[in-house]
Scaffold this motif. Structure first.
Motif, PDB file in Angstrom:
ATOM      1  N   PHE A  45       0.848  -1.204   0.000  1.00 30.46           N
ATOM      2  CA  PHE A  45       0.000   0.000   0.000  1.00 30.46           C
ATOM      3  C   PHE A  45       0.881   1.251   0.000  1.00 30.46           C
ATOM      4  N   MET A  46       0.471   2.240  -0.798  1.00 26.51           N
ATOM      5  CA  MET A  46       1.137   3.539  -0.744  1.00 26.51           C
ATOM      6  C   MET A  46       0.083   4.624  -0.807  1.00 26.51           C
ATOM      7  N   GLU A  47       0.236   5.577   0.081  1.00 25.61           N
ATOM      8  CA  GLU A  47      -0.754   6.653   0.134  1.00 25.61           C
ATOM      9  C   GLU A  47      -0.620   7.545  -1.103  1.00 25.61           C
ATOM     10  N   ASN A  48       0.609   7.835  -1.458  1.00 27.62           N
ATOM     11  CA  ASN A  48       0.861   8.663  -2.651  1.00 27.62           C
ATOM     12  C   ASN A  48       1.757   7.887  -3.604  1.00 27.62           C
ATOM     13  N   PRO A  49       1.180   6.983  -4.347  1.00 25.31           N
ATOM     14  CA  PRO A  49       2.014   6.074  -5.153  1.00 25.31           C
ATOM     15  C   PRO A  49       2.683   6.766  -6.336  1.00 25.31           C
ATOM     16  N   PRO A  50       3.933   6.435  -6.589  1.00 26.42           N
ATOM     17  CA  PRO A  50       4.567   6.898  -7.822  1.00 26.42           C
ATOM     18  C   PRO A  50       3.978   6.145  -9.026  1.00 26.42           C
ATOM     19  N   LYS A  51       4.329   6.588 -10.201  1.00 27.18           N
ATOM     20  CA  LYS A  51       3.747   6.041 -11.436  1.00 27.18           C
ATOM     21  C   LYS A  51       3.832   4.517 -11.569  1.00 27.18           C
ATOM     22  N   GLN A  52       4.987   3.965 -11.199  1.00 26.75           N
ATOM     23  CA  GLN A  52       5.203   2.530 -11.447  1.00 26.75           C
ATOM     24  C   GLN A  52       4.578   1.643 -10.378  1.00 26.75           C
ATOM     25  N   PHE A  53       3.953   2.225  -9.388  1.00 27.44           N
ATOM     26  CA  PHE A  53       3.378   1.439  -8.299  1.00 27.44           C
ATOM     27  C   PHE A  53       1.933   1.102  -8.629  1.00 27.44           C
ATOM     28  N   PHE A  54       1.653  -0.195  -8.830  1.00 30.48           N
ATOM     29  CA  PHE A  54       0.306  -0.603  -9.261  1.00 30.48           C
ATOM     30  C   PHE A  54      -0.491  -1.292  -8.171  1.00 30.48           C
ATOM     31  N   ARG A  55       0.084  -1.363  -6.978  1.00 32.43           N
ATOM     32  CA  ARG A  55      -0.618  -2.074  -5.912  1.00 32.43           C
ATOM     33  C   ARG A  55      -1.633  -1.138  -5.241  1.00 32.43           C
ATOM     34  N   LEU A  56      -1.986  -1.435  -4.021  1.00 33.82           N
ATOM     35  CA  LEU A  56      -3.106  -0.707  -3.422  1.00 33.82           C
ATOM     36  C   LEU A  56      -2.744   0.748  -3.093  1.00 33.82           C
ATOM     37  N   ALA A  57      -3.732   1.623  -3.338  1.00 34.87           N
ATOM     38  CA  ALA A  57      -3.590   3.052  -3.027  1.00 34.87           C
ATOM     39  C   ALA A  57      -5.007   3.582  -2.853  1.00 34.87           C
TER      40      ALA A  57
END
Ligand code: ATP
Ligand code: MG
Length: 563
Positions: free
Chosen positions: A395-407
């Motif tokens: 999980f990432m609150e502010n995901p960068p472009k390449q992050f496709f998991r939970l947000a």
């Protein structure tokens, strides 16, 4: 995971020698090898190479292989090591045709020494070790004869018998072969054959107070056992002239010594003496610490015998010392476990997920595939409920472009379960740390697919909180921080190069229910995380898992990313 597969034993230069001998009839077509460890420590991966070579060669040619304990140094040897060595050879999938101890031959070897004296080919020397060393000469200068070199045979025999009877203190005399103090090969300059040592031997007790040296014992032991091909490592190449000389001057059965390159692996070391030091100083928890390159260590780490034999086959047998990358060993166990290890779900760094639209108290049993590589492994049921754990890293609150998991606002697939969408990240009011995700699930997506065909970019693993088992998980990294341990300069404190991050303990991982009955030694894949096994210290109320290896070679991945 079966241990009874025969190794493929690919052809190598040793097999070529054996095949030529079989054609010429040198040993009457017999092949008889031996694996001769000194029981002064636990076996390491280098020994595994020698075991696979000796036992594998005998198997390939329908011959025999002995296990022989080279126990000529009473001070450092112990039955604990004798037992562990047998266990390790068997674990690798081999069985010896006969078990011997060099100490079984002490009487015979003593007789050989007397015969050498009678022939004027050995003498009792009263020189100190210091004097002997100073008279040895150098590679460019001949040595000097000892003052005792021409002692008459009768006097040598008398002194030798009195040495045996215990009349003299340690170091008062040694026995030396009378070869040639000007020999270009330093090992032929009247080498030591016997020393006095008033020490208890783990098998012969106080029967002997003189002990034969390795070079004197080894060839005779091979000869007595009618070994055909005596395979050893390259450092013994310039001992071969002495091996041959000792056998020939007594006109005994003559095995062929053949040398090959020892195994060296990056980020670790293959020296029983130094491994013992790690054990004794507490740098590791014992000989079977999963970070150790011992067979006991890698077994506890979760390596399989099949993987070890495949590794030994892959590295092959050569005449050149080299350094094998640790990743070759790791890939061997990955290949095996990929085919054979059941998959399960486990969360190492749990983040709580509450499915706000899932009925409280309801449990859904979902079907999960045990091993996509092996349809015969079948399926199992995993419980699904309102509160789950997922990996913090997913999980990432502010995901960068390449992050496709939970947000926030994003939908992902829970493995074998449903699509879920994150509605809100709940934070601890004081620390600001995310402590819980509030999500919704889509009941129409049971099994992981949406009936409307909409796609999600990511599938993550999870565990039902109510059904989760708690476990300690031990993650291992290289024992040494540097790749080539042999590069550590002499005089450097080699232990200062140990990797301080070689062990990371995850105190409270969450595992799926099906692992509740897993016994010590059980191997599985934690999906997306690596291959793991149950540690021997694990108990029903305190599960402990070791990570055998990650799923991919992280190092290669980093290299690739870096371009
Ligand atoms: P160490 O230096 O670790 O004590 P060693 O050679 O003294 O090793 P032994 O018990 O004498 O250990 O070894 C038994 C057999 O295993 C020998 O034939 C030896 O040549 C072989 N062996 C030991 N280390 C290696 C290695 N790194 N690679 C291949 N074979 C090895
Ligand atoms: Mg040795």
């Amino acid at each position: 995971m079966s241990t009874d597969e025969t190794p493929s034993a690919p052809t190598n230069f040793i097999h070529e020698i054996i095949e030529a001998d079989n054609i010429s009839g040198k040993f009457g077509g017999r092949v008889h090898t031996r694996f001769p460890p000194e029981p002064n420590g636990y076996l390491h991966i280098g020994h595994a190479k020698s075991i696979c070579l000796n036992f594998g060669t005998a198997k390939k040619y329908g011959g025999k292989c002995n296990l022989r304990f080279d126990d000529t140094n009473p001070a450092k040897e112990d039955v604990e090591y004798v037992d562990s060595i047998q266990e390790d050879v068997r674990w690798l999938g081999f069985e010896w045709d006969a078990l011997y101890y060099a100490s079984d031959y002490f009487e015979q070897i003593y007789q050989y020494a007397e015969q050498l004296m009678e022939k004027g080919l050995a003498y009792v020397d009263s020189s100190t070790l210091e004097e002997i060393r100073s008279q040895r000469g150098t590679l460019t200068e001949p040595g000097k004869n000892s003052k005792d070199r021409d002692r008459p045979a009768a006097e040598n025999l008398d002194l030798f018998r009195r040495m045996r009877a215990g009349e003299f203190a340690d170091g008062a005399y040694v026995v030396r072969a009378k070869v040639d103090m000007a020999h270009p090969n330093m090992n032929m300059r009247d080498p030591l054959l016997y020393r006095i040592r008033h020490a208890d031997h783990h098998r012969t007790g106080d029967k002997w107070c003189i002990y034969p040296l390795y070079d004197f014992t080894h060839g005779y032991s091979d000869s007595i056992e009618q070994i055909t091909h005596s395979i050893c490592t390259l450092e013994f190449e310039n001992h071969r002239p002495l091996y041959d000389w000792l056998i020939d001057v007594l006109d005994l059965y003559h095995p062929q010594q053949i040398e090959f390159a020892r195994l060296n692996l990056t980020h670790t070391m293959m020296s029983k003496r130094k491994l013992l030091e790690l054990v004794e100083t507490g740098a590791v928890t014992g000989w079977d610490d999963p970070r150790m390159p011992t067979i006991a260590g890698i077994r506890r780490r979760g390596y399989t015998p099949t993987a070890m034999r495949a590794f030994c086959d892959e590295i092959g047998v050569t005449k050149f010392n080299g350094l094998t990358e640790m990743v070759v060993l790791e890939n061997a166990v990955r290949n095996d476990l990929n085919k054979n290890a059941p998959r399960v779900m486990a969360v190492l760094k749990p983040l709580k997920v509450v499915l706000t639209n899932y009925p409280d108290g309801q449990v859904d049993e979902l079907e999960a595939v045990n091993n996509p590589e092996d349809p015969s492994a079948g399926t199992r049921q995993v419980p699904f409920s309102r509160v789950l754990y997922i990996e913090q890293d997913d999980f990432m609150e502010n995901p960068p472009k390449q992050f496709f998991r939970l947000a926030p606002g994003r939908e992902v697939r829970l493995r074998w379960a449903y699509l879920i969408t994150c509605q809100e990240a709940v934070k601890d009011p004081t620390t600001g740390e995310i402590i819980e995700l509030r999500c919704t699930y889509d009941p129409a997506t049971r099994g992981g697919n949406a009936p409307d065909g909409r796609k999600v970019k990511s599938t993550i693993h999870w565990v039902s909180a109510e059904h989760a088992l708690s476990a300690e998980v031990r993650l291992y990294d290289h024992l040494f921080a540097i790749a080539n341990v042999a590069d550590i300069p002499d005089g450097d404190d080699w232990k200062s190069h140990l990797n301080p991050k070689s062990l990371t303990v995850v105190p409270d991982a969450k595992l799926e229910r099906s692992l509740s009955t897993a016994q010590a030694g059980y191997r599985c894949q934690f999906e997306r995380l690596g291959y793991f096994c149950v540690d021997k210290e694990s108990q029903a109320d305190k599960l402990i898992f070791n990570r055998t290896v990650t799923l991919k070679d992280d190092w290669a991945k980093i290299q690739k990313k870096g371009g």
